[in-house]
Design a protein around this motif. Sequence first.
Motif: not given
Length: 168
Positions: A94-110
């Motif tokens: 349940d995320w809603t912010t650009a910062e949370e998108l960034r965290a999820r994309l970094i997780h994708f990258s990792a």
Amino acid sequence: MNLGDVEREMARLDRLYRPVATAPVDVSNPDAMLTACTAIDRELAEINADGRAESLLRAAVAAYAEGDDLVRAAVRGLFDRYEWFRWGAHFAPDWTTAEELRARLIHFSARDQGADTRDELLGLRDLLTRARRLGIDPAPVLAEVAAMSSDADRYGMGSTRDLLLRHC
């Protein structure tokens, strides 16, 4: 939390996730699959791994984002080595912010394409669809995360960097 601490906790959680992830499921019977999914949810709740896993993901994402190429390669190695942790550990949906998108994309990258690039791409598309529905332009963060991502083509579908840049 340093990378040694991250690895120790990831290994511990990996051992907890493994029996849940590898339990047999009768995929030929839809009722059995529903029962198995319910049982998996119950087992994960019983081992209480979700909260600890999300905290650990946040620490790994921070190390990855703040680290140099060697640190990022080490974090990718942890996600590669601890496959059951990679399977079971996720951010809350349940995320809603650009910062949370960034965290999820970094997780994708990792995760660096995990065990199957196709599964990772489906997750990436869902993530970007949600961002756009929330009115978040994913292009800047995609470019930022692509720059810190691996350029190794692990499975013949392009590198993680390429996958992210294709979605800019």
